[in-house]
Write a protein that holds these residues in place. Structure first.
Motif, PDB file in Angstrom:
ATOM      1  N   THR A   1      -2.853 -16.741  -1.204  1.00 23.31           N
ATOM      2  CA  THR A   1      -3.786 -16.143  -0.250  1.00 23.31           C
ATOM      3  C   THR A   1      -4.810 -17.108   0.313  1.00 23.31           C
ATOM      4  O   THR A   1      -5.229 -16.958   1.457  1.00 23.31           O
ATOM      5  CB  THR A   1      -4.536 -14.969  -0.904  1.00 23.31           C
ATOM      6  OG1 THR A   1      -5.231 -15.442  -2.074  1.00 23.31           O
ATOM      7  CG2 THR A   1      -3.584 -13.867  -1.305  1.00 23.31           C
TER       8      THR A   1
ATOM      9  N   GLU B   1     -10.463 -10.445  -6.744  1.00 22.25           N
ATOM     10  CA  GLU B   1      -9.929 -10.915  -5.462  1.00 22.25           C
ATOM     11  C   GLU B   1     -10.954 -11.784  -4.743  1.00 22.25           C
ATOM     12  O   GLU B   1     -10.625 -12.851  -4.198  1.00 22.25           O
ATOM     13  CB  GLU B   1      -9.550  -9.730  -4.581  1.00 22.25           C
ATOM     14  CG  GLU B   1      -8.342  -8.953  -5.060  1.00 22.25           C
ATOM     15  CD  GLU B   1      -8.044  -7.769  -4.160  1.00 22.25           C
ATOM     16  OE1 GLU B   1      -8.671  -7.678  -3.088  1.00 22.25           O
ATOM     17  OE2 GLU B   1      -7.187  -6.949  -4.525  1.00 22.25           O
TER      18      GLU B   1
ATOM     19  N   SER C   1     -10.557 -15.776  -4.123  1.00 21.82           N
ATOM     20  CA  SER C   1     -10.345 -16.136  -2.722  1.00 21.82           C
ATOM     21  C   SER C   1     -11.476 -16.982  -2.141  1.00 21.82           C
ATOM     22  O   SER C   1     -11.253 -17.781  -1.238  1.00 21.82           O
ATOM     23  CB  SER C   1     -10.171 -14.873  -1.864  1.00 21.82           C
ATOM     24  OG  SER C   1      -9.071 -14.115  -2.281  1.00 21.82           O
TER      25      SER C   1
ATOM     26  N   LYS D   1      -1.777  -6.868  -9.345  1.00 25.51           N
ATOM     27  CA  LYS D   1      -1.219  -7.595  -8.194  1.00 25.51           C
ATOM     28  C   LYS D   1       0.233  -8.030  -8.359  1.00 25.51           C
ATOM     29  O   LYS D   1       0.840  -8.514  -7.416  1.00 25.51           O
ATOM     30  CB  LYS D   1      -2.068  -8.846  -7.891  1.00 25.51           C
ATOM     31  CG  LYS D   1      -3.529  -8.535  -7.615  1.00 25.51           C
ATOM     32  CD  LYS D   1      -3.669  -7.626  -6.416  1.00 25.51           C
ATOM     33  CE  LYS D   1      -5.109  -7.296  -6.130  1.00 25.51           C
ATOM     34  NZ  LYS D   1      -5.246  -6.266  -5.086  1.00 25.51           N
TER      35      LYS D   1
ATOM     36  N   GLU E   1     -10.848  -5.372 -10.153  1.00 26.75           N
ATOM     37  CA  GLU E   1      -9.799  -5.822  -9.238  1.00 26.75           C
ATOM     38  C   GLU E   1     -10.412  -6.364  -7.951  1.00 26.75           C
ATOM     39  O   GLU E   1     -10.050  -7.450  -7.480  1.00 26.75           O
ATOM     40  CB  GLU E   1      -8.841  -4.673  -8.920  1.00 26.75           C
ATOM     41  CG  GLU E   1      -7.729  -5.060  -7.973  1.00 26.75           C
ATOM     42  CD  GLU E   1      -6.807  -3.898  -7.629  1.00 26.75           C
ATOM     43  OE1 GLU E   1      -5.911  -4.097  -6.797  1.00 26.75           O
ATOM     44  OE2 GLU E   1      -6.999  -2.798  -8.185  1.00 26.75           O
TER      45      GLU E   1
ATOM     46  N   ARG F   1      -6.555  -6.466   1.866  1.00 21.54           N
ATOM     47  CA  ARG F   1      -7.578  -6.391   0.812  1.00 21.54           C
ATOM     48  C   ARG F   1      -8.869  -5.794   1.357  1.00 21.54           C
ATOM     49  O   ARG F   1      -9.516  -4.978   0.692  1.00 21.54           O
ATOM     50  CB  ARG F   1      -7.825  -7.795   0.234  1.00 21.54           C
ATOM     51  CG  ARG F   1      -6.672  -8.319  -0.592  1.00 21.54           C
ATOM     52  CD  ARG F   1      -7.066  -9.545  -1.398  1.00 21.54           C
ATOM     53  NE  ARG F   1      -7.361 -10.689  -0.550  1.00 21.54           N
ATOM     54  CZ  ARG F   1      -6.432 -11.539  -0.105  1.00 21.54           C
ATOM     55  NH1 ARG F   1      -5.169 -11.359  -0.392  1.00 21.54           N
ATOM     56  NH2 ARG F   1      -6.769 -12.570   0.631  1.00 21.54           N
TER      57      ARG F   1
END
Length: 357
Positions: free
Chosen positions: A336, A292, A296, A325, A288, A224
């Motif tokens: 993750t 993430e 996260s 994803k 996007e 990422r």
């Protein structure tokens, strides 16, 4: 639309240069027209654009284009170690199914031109490669390289590999198909309706010998980070992207961004089109990337993340996230975040040092 200015590692060009050298082609000739020098290609910290790599392929084909299966030979050299964190994430996956999910999630880190998708069937599943956006003069080579590269990775994930039940290429058959049979174990179908590699669905849930959930989580985070860095834009696209991320709580629309850049929305659309992108594409990239980070590194709910990214309802965000994803937001978070939080700090430090090397 494929981004021809997307940055990638030099590993792929290095493989092509070695292939050319073995056939008596000087590195400088292989790299002609790319503005690259041989020393840069072997630098592990250097990057090239997809456009530069295609120029290398064109140089190779101009010299050896009549050789049957040249793309297959190239693809057979793309060992998993070439792919950095992407390859390590595949190696540490639990099953073949998870390998496919992870590989498609971060496919921009692989050396793929075109769109790779997966279809699962009751008895037979297949990976399908759409080569429609690839220039015609390099299409056959790059398609063969991708399909062969899949087979190469499969063999390296575990010794038995995943035997192909069917291989199809849209382009016409070459004069000699020996190299194809040796690599795939079957005679490919040429002139097929799609480019595909099919295999027995039973292999999807086969356990892999080097599975390590914590390591996979770390490698996915590195993937990422790499994608975020490589997708940084310049020009008008860069200016638009900067404005989209400036205030995460209030992402502006195209009219507002155009006004900030002192141009009409129509002019902004034209300028972005000239740079090979669009406002919608850039907005998707930013959403996007931000999704993430929020999933996260925060405890925000799916609904809160959706609202932060400017979605009117969570369902629209979930559909978009699945498209990006291949899984819903909560599944992404579970895969993750948990491995990273569970790891001891000293181990995290060691992994980052290895990844940086």
């Amino acid at each position: 639309m494929f981004d021809w200015d997307l940055l990638r590692s030099t590993s792929s060009v290095h493989v092509l240069m070695q292939l050319a050298q073995e056939r008596g082609m000087a590195p400088e000739v292989c790299l002609q027209g790319t503005a690259l020098v041989p020393e840069a290609v072997i630098d592990p910290n250097a990057v090239v654009t997809a456009r530069q790599e295609v120029r290398v392929v064109r140089n190779l084909l101009a010299r050896f284009g009549d050789e049957s299966g040249l793309g297959v030979e190239a693809g057979d050299r793309y060992h998993i170690a070439l792919y950095g964190p992407w390859g390590l994430a595949l190696l540490s996956s639990r099953t073949v199914r998870e390998v496919i999910e992870v590989s498609l999630r971060y496919i921009d880190l692989a050396f793929v031109f075109g769109r790779l998708t997966f279809e699962e069937g009751a008895t037979e599943s297949r990976l399908i490669f759409d080569d429609s956006e690839i220039p015609e003069d390099v299409r056959s080579f790059l398609t063969e390289r991708v399909i062969t590269g899949i087979q190469t990775i499969g063999r390296e994930l575990f010794s038995a590999g995943v035997p192909a039940t069917r291989v199809g290429f849209r382009h016409p058959a070459p004069a000699d198909t020996t190299r194809y049979r040796n690599v795939f174990g079957v005679e490919p179908v040429f002139g097929a309706t799609v480019n595909e590699l099919a295999f027995d669905t039973a292999y999807l849930d086969v356990a892999l010998p080097q599975a390590n959930e914590w390591a996979r989580g770390i490698c996915e985070q590195l993937c990422r980070d790499l994608l975020t860095a490589r997708r940084a834009r310049t020009g008008v696209a860069g200016s638009v992207r900067d404005r989209l991320v400036r205030n995460p709580g209030a992402i502006p629309d195209q009219i507002a961004v155009a006004a900030e850049l002192f141009m009409s929305p129509r002019t902004l659309s034209r300028r972005l089109r000239e740079e090979g992108t669009s406002f919608r594409t850039l907005l998707d990239e930013v959403r996007e990337m931000m999704s993430e980070e929020l999933l996260s590194h925060t405890d925000m709910t799916t609904e809160q993340v959706a609202a932060r990214l400017g979605y009117a309802e969570a369902a629209s965000f979930i559909r978009a996230f699945r498209r990006w994803k291949g899984c819903p937001p909560q599944e992404f978070r579970a895969r993750t975040v948990a491995p990273i939080r569970a790891a001891p700090k000293s181990a995290l430090d060691r992994t980052h040092l290895v990844g940086a090397g």
